[in-house]
Motif scaffolding. Structure first.
Motif, PDB file in Angstrom:
ATOM      1  N   ARG A   6      -5.451   2.040  -4.195  1.00  0.00           N
ATOM      2  CA  ARG A   6      -4.941   1.646  -5.507  1.00  0.00           C
ATOM      3  C   ARG A   6      -3.476   2.038  -5.645  1.00  0.00           C
ATOM      4  N   ALA A   7      -3.145   3.250  -5.198  1.00  0.00           N
ATOM      5  CA  ALA A   7      -1.761   3.719  -5.280  1.00  0.00           C
ATOM      6  C   ALA A   7      -0.832   2.830  -4.458  1.00  0.00           C
ATOM      7  N   GLU A   8      -1.307   2.307  -3.317  1.00  0.00           N
ATOM      8  CA  GLU A   8      -0.481   1.417  -2.497  1.00  0.00           C
ATOM      9  C   GLU A   8      -0.183   0.119  -3.236  1.00  0.00           C
ATOM     10  N   TYR A   9      -1.203  -0.471  -3.847  1.00  0.00           N
ATOM     11  CA  TYR A   9      -0.985  -1.713  -4.590  1.00  0.00           C
ATOM     12  C   TYR A   9      -0.053  -1.485  -5.780  1.00  0.00           C
ATOM     13  N   LEU A  10      -0.223  -0.369  -6.469  1.00  0.00           N
ATOM     14  CA  LEU A  10       0.657  -0.072  -7.595  1.00  0.00           C
ATOM     15  C   LEU A  10       2.090   0.161  -7.122  1.00  0.00           C
ATOM     16  N   ALA A  11       2.245   0.800  -5.958  1.00  0.00           N
ATOM     17  CA  ALA A  11       3.582   1.003  -5.405  1.00  0.00           C
ATOM     18  C   ALA A  11       4.213  -0.333  -5.013  1.00  0.00           C
ATOM     19  N   ASP A  12       3.398  -1.271  -4.515  1.00  0.00           N
ATOM     20  CA  ASP A  12       3.918  -2.618  -4.234  1.00  0.00           C
ATOM     21  C   ASP A  12       4.414  -3.281  -5.511  1.00  0.00           C
ATOM     22  N   ALA A  13       3.666  -3.097  -6.597  1.00  0.00           N
ATOM     23  CA  ALA A  13       4.098  -3.666  -7.881  1.00  0.00           C
ATOM     24  C   ALA A  13       5.422  -3.048  -8.314  1.00  0.00           C
ATOM     25  N   MET A  31       7.140  -7.318   2.893  1.00  0.00           N
ATOM     26  CA  MET A  31       5.852  -7.457   3.567  1.00  0.00           C
ATOM     27  C   MET A  31       5.999  -8.229   4.881  1.00  0.00           C
ATOM     28  N   ASP A  32       6.808  -9.292   4.871  1.00  0.00           N
ATOM     29  CA  ASP A  32       7.015 -10.074   6.087  1.00  0.00           C
ATOM     30  C   ASP A  32       7.753  -9.257   7.146  1.00  0.00           C
ATOM     31  N   PRO A  79      -3.811  -0.813   2.696  1.00  0.00           N
ATOM     32  CA  PRO A  79      -4.516  -2.103   2.599  1.00  0.00           C
ATOM     33  C   PRO A  79      -3.911  -3.086   3.596  1.00  0.00           C
ATOM     34  N   PRO A  80      -4.685  -4.081   4.028  1.00  0.00           N
ATOM     35  CA  PRO A  80      -4.130  -5.101   4.924  1.00  0.00           C
ATOM     36  C   PRO A  80      -2.877  -5.749   4.320  1.00  0.00           C
ATOM     37  N   THR A  81      -1.876  -5.967   5.156  1.00  0.00           N
ATOM     38  CA  THR A  81      -0.582  -6.453   4.685  1.00  0.00           C
ATOM     39  C   THR A  81      -0.700  -7.819   4.024  1.00  0.00           C
ATOM     40  N   HIS A  82      -1.558  -8.698   4.575  1.00  0.00           N
ATOM     41  CA  HIS A  82      -1.654 -10.049   3.981  1.00  0.00           C
ATOM     42  C   HIS A  82      -2.243  -9.996   2.579  1.00  0.00           C
ATOM     43  N   LEU A  83      -3.113  -9.022   2.293  1.00  0.00           N
ATOM     44  CA  LEU A  83      -3.638  -8.881   0.936  1.00  0.00           C
ATOM     45  C   LEU A  83      -2.572  -8.363  -0.014  1.00  0.00           C
ATOM     46  N   ARG A  84      -1.763  -7.434   0.462  1.00  0.00           N
ATOM     47  CA  ARG A  84      -0.676  -6.921  -0.368  1.00  0.00           C
ATOM     48  C   ARG A  84       0.295  -8.043  -0.709  1.00  0.00           C
ATOM     49  N   ARG A  85       0.589  -8.874   0.264  1.00  0.00           N
ATOM     50  CA  ARG A  85       1.499 -10.001   0.039  1.00  0.00           C
ATOM     51  C   ARG A  85       0.900 -10.994  -0.948  1.00  0.00           C
ATOM     52  N   SER A 141      -2.233  -3.590   9.066  1.00  0.00           N
ATOM     53  CA  SER A 141      -1.706  -2.714   8.023  1.00  0.00           C
ATOM     54  C   SER A 141      -0.738  -1.748   8.658  1.00  0.00           C
ATOM     55  N   VAL A 142       0.060  -1.089   7.825  1.00  0.00           N
ATOM     56  CA  VAL A 142       1.056  -0.154   8.345  1.00  0.00           C
ATOM     57  C   VAL A 142       0.379   0.975   9.109  1.00  0.00           C
TER      58      VAL A 142
END
Length: 433
Positions: free
Chosen positions: A287-294, A309-310, A383-389, A377-378
């Motif tokens: 969750r923290a990773e997705y929020l950091a992406d935001a 991400m690319d 989380p998998p990079t394609h989902l983050r993107r 993923s990193v």
């Protein structure tokens, strides 16, 4: 007049699976965009081990669940202390309690066990083990360039602005290394903040993608990722140390068989605790990773965050270019060879950036599809990079909030130049050696 070389690069051939036309570029893998033939010809072998395998599986499962939750709710909201997080903290405290108990038992055996010779020896062993496992503040890495506010006011000014944009404070120090990565952590008893900035990734990003990178890393401070906290993070480190120490040795004789047999049950118990703590804390970390992406999108723009991400997919490409340049610089000996190495050191990061910029969009798309297949993923906790993107592109796009213009880029580059030169020398000599 076109050369044969140019003609070969513009050639095409039929896909052996579906017959579609495949553009051929001799620099990159041939693959079919219609049926994905050969899209991932050399999948990366995952890190071996049961713990790593379970961690990867959990990261992918939770990443998919949270991505779906974001799609249904339009966002994850702020971090919350759910039952799993509370249980993770409780288990971490239990692990630290075991370390304290080991310390107390060691002291008692040494102080009160002098009636026999064995008890003090066991006590010393217990104290040594407790010293290894006992939580301790991290230190700044040695032999790595470190910048403080007075050394790089422009860089720290950018970091402060990004930190304010994500709702947190800046950092006290910046470590600069050659890796294709960036991270944040704390060091010392006062838990001062430090940002580790890898030139491998920093130099291949556009200015706004660099803002997005800083937004993502500083977002971890804003969201309080429990896996990097003083309690849960140190408990994971202690259990990992136990797991490593109790790992079975190759059985070459009766002694090895005996040791492996004696440590079997403790090893399984430690492995179970490690997997359980991973299970309880990983969803919160995802969750923290997705929020950091935001946060990366908020401060740098959605376009920059997606571009980041690319760029993460180019890690192997950048590492290959570092090796190629270094190997080429080591081919010649004598004075001429020294001049070649010095030139390679001066131009290293520019060559890496130019190489990454030259990767065509078709190859980036192949890397996206290959990453989605293997759950790229990193590391095993992201989380998998394609989902983050996908999640970044799902909502309304964010415009640029913090502009990193040419003047600021030039000022920051001048501040990083000494560290870049030192690391270029180290990289060229290490890879060449």
């Amino acid at each position: 007049m076109r050369t044969d070389h140019a003609e070969r690069r513009e050639a095409a051939r039929a896909c052996p699976e579906c017959g579609s036309a495949i553009p051929v570029d001799e620099r990159y893998v041939d693959w079919c965009g219609s049926c994905d033939w050969n899209v991932d010809p050399n999948p990366v072998d995952p890190r071996p081990g049961r713990v790593a395998a379970v961690r990867r599986a959990l990261a992918r499962r939770y990443g998919e669940q949270l991505a779906d939750e974001m799609g249904r709710r339009g966002g994850l909201g702020r971090p919350r202390r759910d039952a799993a997080t509370v249980a993770a903290v409780a288990l971490a405290l239990l692990v630290h309690g075991m370390t304290v108990a080991l310390t107390v038992a060691g002291v008692l055996l040494v102080v009160l066990g002098w009636s026999t010779v064995v008890q003090p020896l066991i006590g010393v062993v217990a104290l040594v083990m407790a010293a290894v496992l006992f939580p301790r503040p991290a230190r700044l890495r040695k032999n790595t360039p470190v910048l403080y506010r007075a050394d790089a006011p422009g860089l720290f000014g950018l970091i402060d602005e990004v930190a304010a944009g994500v709702g947190t404070a800046g950092v006290h120090a910046v470590l600069v290394d050659e890796d294709f990565n960036a991270s944040v952590t704390t060091y010392g008893f006062r838990r001062r903040r430090v940002l580790t900035l890898g030139l491998g990734i920093w130099r291949v990003l556009s200015p706004q993608e660099r803002v997005a990178l800083l937004g993502h890393e500083l977002g971890h401070f804003a969201h309080g990722d429990i896996r990097y906290g003083a309690i849960t993070g140190e408990a994971l480190r202690s259990l990992s140390t136990w797991h490593y120490a109790l790992a079975p040795t190759p059985a070459r004789g009766p002694v090895d068989w005996f040791v492996n047999g004696v440590t079997f049950l403790p090893r399984r118990a430690v492995q179970g605790l490690l997997l359980l703590l991973d299970h309880l804390s990983l969803r919160s970390s995802q969750r923290a990773e997705y929020l950091a992406d935001a946060d990366a999108a908020v401060v740098g723009s959605t376009e920059a965050a997606v571009g980041l991400m690319d760029r993460l997919l180019l890690a192997r490409t950048v590492q290959s270019e570092l090796r190629r340049v270094s190997a080429a610089a080591s081919m010649r000996g004598g004075r001429g060879g020294r001049e070649v190495r010095e030139q390679a050191e001066r131009e290293l990061w520019e060559r890496v950036a130019a190489h990454a910029d030259a990767v065509p969009e078709r190859e980036v798309e192949r890397l996206r599809r290959a990453g989605a297949r293997r759950g790229h993923s990193v590391d095993s906790t992201h989380p998998p990079t394609h989902l983050r993107r996908h999640c970044l592109l799902a909502g309304d796009p964010y415009p640029v909030k913090i502009t990193y213009g040419d003047r600021r880029v030039a000022a920051t580059a001048a501040e990083l130049a000494p560290a870049e030169a030192a690391l270029a020398r180290r990289v060229v000599r290490e890879y060449a050696g």
